[in-house]
Write an enzyme that holds these catalytic residues in place. Structure first.
Site, PDB file in Angstrom:
ATOM      1  N   GLY A   1       0.889  -1.422   0.026  1.00 44.55           N
ATOM      2  CA  GLY A   1       0.049   0.060   0.140  1.00 44.55           C
ATOM      3  C   GLY A   1       0.766   1.232   0.055  1.00 44.55           C
ATOM      4  O   GLY A   1       0.471   2.290   0.514  1.00 44.55           O
ATOM      5  N   ALA A   2       2.074   1.292  -0.548  1.00 52.28           N
ATOM      6  CA  ALA A   2       3.101   2.321  -0.714  1.00 52.28           C
ATOM      7  C   ALA A   2       3.246   3.036   0.636  1.00 52.28           C
ATOM      8  O   ALA A   2       3.667   4.224   0.544  1.00 52.28           O
ATOM      9  CB  ALA A   2       2.102   3.405  -1.773  1.00 52.28           C
TER      10      ALA A   2
ATOM     11  N   SER B   1       4.781  -5.629  -2.878  1.00 53.48           N
ATOM     12  CA  SER B   1       4.881  -4.168  -3.017  1.00 53.48           C
ATOM     13  C   SER B   1       5.493  -3.592  -1.924  1.00 53.48           C
ATOM     14  O   SER B   1       6.436  -4.014  -1.556  1.00 53.48           O
ATOM     15  CB  SER B   1       3.490  -3.521  -3.455  1.00 53.48           C
ATOM     16  OG  SER B   1       3.678  -2.242  -3.831  1.00 53.48           O
ATOM     17  N   ALA B   2       4.743  -2.658  -1.297  1.00 53.21           N
ATOM     18  CA  ALA B   2       5.564  -2.126  -0.227  1.00 53.21           C
ATOM     19  C   ALA B   2       5.737  -3.084   0.849  1.00 53.21           C
ATOM     20  O   ALA B   2       6.755  -3.174   1.957  1.00 53.21           O
ATOM     21  CB  ALA B   2       4.784  -1.102   0.598  1.00 53.21           C
TER      22      ALA B   2
ATOM     23  N   ASP C   1       4.201  -4.774 -13.955  1.00 50.65           N
ATOM     24  CA  ASP C   1       4.524  -4.144 -12.708  1.00 50.65           C
ATOM     25  C   ASP C   1       4.383  -2.633 -12.698  1.00 50.65           C
ATOM     26  O   ASP C   1       3.822  -1.890 -12.044  1.00 50.65           O
ATOM     27  CB  ASP C   1       5.413  -4.456 -11.616  1.00 50.65           C
ATOM     28  CG  ASP C   1       5.187  -5.461 -10.788  1.00 50.65           C
ATOM     29  OD1 ASP C   1       4.063  -5.382 -10.139  1.00 50.65           O
ATOM     30  OD2 ASP C   1       6.122  -6.294 -10.268  1.00 50.65           O
TER      31      ASP C   1
ATOM     32  N   HIS D   1       0.546  -4.774 -11.501  1.00 53.04           N
ATOM     33  CA  HIS D   1       1.050  -5.028 -10.237  1.00 53.04           C
ATOM     34  C   HIS D   1      -0.235  -5.315  -9.311  1.00 53.04           C
ATOM     35  O   HIS D   1      -1.355  -4.808  -9.428  1.00 53.04           O
ATOM     36  CB  HIS D   1       1.106  -3.474  -9.863  1.00 53.04           C
ATOM     37  CG  HIS D   1       1.918  -3.285  -8.506  1.00 53.04           C
ATOM     38  ND1 HIS D   1       3.103  -3.740  -8.217  1.00 53.04           N
ATOM     39  CD2 HIS D   1       1.648  -2.405  -7.405  1.00 53.04           C
ATOM     40  CE1 HIS D   1       3.413  -3.544  -7.050  1.00 53.04           C
ATOM     41  NE2 HIS D   1       2.708  -2.821  -6.553  1.00 53.04           N
TER      42      HIS D   1
END
Length: 544
Positions: free
Chosen positions: A108-109, A195-196, A313, A428
């Site tokens: 979630g960045a 991701s994050a 991605d 992604h």
């Protein structure tokens, strides 16, 4: 609030004793003879102070039956409750013992997300029941602080940052201490994320604080070396922006920080949304992250490591930077491609734009098809943001390994997102639905090929968690997956048709060579004019 999620374990466990109190789970039927137990909302630490490390939970009396997901495993058909089980279910023993444990860190960045986030037909995307039951493992999903509360930093000891990383560490430590009571093996814990969350798993692996805490790591679409994973100038690029938004702009940094520490957490959280997207992140704090990530792989020598990316991605991000790539009649020009490269390579100046363009346009020919140019734009962002950093991380791990194994993959299943051009493959985060077994949990919205792929991923991932080798374990796999080493770089292409030809070598080696050798050797350009403009903009904002 942040709590770890639940425990699904063989047979109904009833009440389980943890080091801080009793917890009670609920049994979920997965089929005629299949059941998992779910323990939700198990606290792994006390509510932390603002911008403080997590602290131990004081414990509780009675039973904890809260509302989130923590651990999971399946009911073994050959097992039966132990002889000393009470009829009321207040005490029971797990029939299975020493099960592999998989701890998931959501993405979630670093800005948003939760362990029970993104509901799909009633269940969270990260719901671990299918993965646990089909792979015969315990799945743990944990919450941690995100946004300004989790990652705001001054870049020094005054506000060191990385609080979300410390939360994750506290959760993993809780699992290590308590998982045996749920039938898990504390000596066989795998950390995985996307991701994050993949970046977080990577940092957990590289931190000196993790020695002996877990055994294996999986990074899906992100590593600590990703250019968006480390904030190198948090004071100028992030903290001052947040301070302006909450009325704490001060010329004196200590006064500004004092104001921030007195500010309302809700306002601080809202101030961190959207505008500083991908600016909040991990920092070198001299403690959990003592140095640049590329210099910390000696700490990872003990961990088996599996990492990979999705083939597209970077497509969603490229579509924002160059919108024409997703328009059927849109014309993506040479200037568009060079403009994108200029934005990505601004620290190296115009020389980098020309050299990168020549590499990425070399296969176009004299009159390239529009789709070829558009796909190149997506490839550039995929390579720069995800694929190249991941391959570097794999190589560093293999180079530093002391007996631990390394595995590389490329997930390239065609996208299920409607409306995109035909050349688009795996977006992604599209890998998650298959890993968490959604084609089995919600079969009406998937086809048999999707269930094939889901079964393959669950088998490879849980075999890796069990043995350190994705090809070996309790689950059958379609083909052996060879290890990535110092001198040989095989990778597995993962989709619904995995055959011997799915194993290839030297993934996008031409482009990796460009970024790691040619580009990295170019001198950095000091853009004093831009820095002055940014400072003027900051000053202008103060007077608005």
């Amino acid at each position: 609030k942040y709590v770890s999620t639940h425990i699904l374990i063989i047979i109904y466990l009833g009440v389980v004793q943890t080091d801080k109190g009793l917890v009670e789970g609920r049994s979920h039927r997965m089929g005629l003879f299949r059941t998992v137990d779910v323990f939700k909302g198990v606290p792994f630490a006390d509510v932390p102070g603002k911008w403080e490390k997590p602290k131990p939970h004081p414990g509780w009396s009675g039973r904890s039956l809260l509302q989130r997901l923590l651990l999971m495993d399946r009911w073994n058909l050959s097992s039966s409750p132990s002889d000393d089980d009470d009829d009321d279910g207040d005490s029971s023993s797990p029939v299975s013992t020493s099960l592999p444990v998989m701890v998931y860190l959501f993405g979630g960045a670093f800005m948003l997300g939760a362990s029970n986030d993104v509901a799909i037909l009633g269940d969270s995307l990260y719901d671990g029941k299918e993965l646990a039951e089909r792979g015969d493992v315990i799945v743990v999903t944990v919450n941690y602080r995100v946004g300004t509360m989790g990652f705001l930093s001054s870049g020094d000891a005054r506000l060191p940052g990385n609080y979300g990383l410390w939360d994750q560490h506290a959760a993993i430590s809780w699992v290590r201490r308590n998982i045996a009571a749920f039938g898990g093996n504390p000596e066989n814990i795998t950390i995985f994320g996307q991701s994050a969350g993949a970046v977080s798993a990577s940092y957990q692996m590289l931190s000196p604080h993790s020695k002996g805490l877990f055994r294996r790591v999986i990074s899906q679409c992100g590593v600590a070396l990703s250019p968006w994973a480390l904030q190198k100038n948090p004071m100028r690029l992030c903290l001052r922006q947040i301070a302006r938004k909450v009325g704490c702009s001060r010329s004196d940094e200590d006064e500004m920080l004092a104001c921030l520490k007195l500010s309302d957490p809700v306002g601080l959280t809202m101030a961190g949304k959207i505008d500083v997207f991908l600016l909040l992140g991990k920092v070198v704090d001299g403690d959990f992250v003592p140095d640049e990530p590329s210099r910390l792989f000696h700490n990872a020598a003990q961990f088996d490591y599996m990492a990979g990316v999705n083939s597209m991605d970077g497509h969603l991000f490229a579509g924002v930077d160059v919108p024409s790539i997703n328009k059927e009649n849109g014309n993506t020009t040479v200037e568009d491609v060079k403009g994108l490269l200029a934005g990505l390579t601004k620290e190296k100046g115009v020389t980098a734009v020309g050299s990168a363009y020549s590499v990425y346009s070399s296969h176009w020919g004299s009159a390239p098809e529009p789709a070829v140019v558009k796909k190149t734009v997506a490839d550039i962002e995929t390579d720069f943001l995800f694929l190249v950093p991941t391959q570097i991380a794999l190589q560093l791990h293999a180079n530093n390994s002391s007996g631990a194994r390394t595995y590389s993959y490329l997930f390239n299943m065609e996208t299920r997102i409607p409306g995109f051009p035909r050349w688009v493959e795996a977006e992604h985060a599209e890998d998650l639905q298959y890993l968490f077994g959604k084609p089995f949990a919600t079969p009406l919205v998937y086809f048999p090929r999707h269930r094939d792929l889901s079964g393959y991923m669950i088998a490879y991932w849980t075999n890796f968690a069990r043995t350190g080798d994705p090809s070996k374990g309790d689950s059958r796999v379609p083909v052996p997956w060879p290890a990535f080493t110092k001198h040989h770089q095989p990778y597995l292409a993962i989709n619904h048709k995995i055959t011997k030809s799915s194993v290839s070598y030297d993934l996008r080696s031409e482009y990796i060579s460009y970024w790691t050798k040619t580009y990295s050797s170019l001198p950095a350009v000091r853009r004093e004019e831009e820095e002055e403009e940014e400072e003027e903009e900051e000053g202008g904002d103060l007077t608005q």
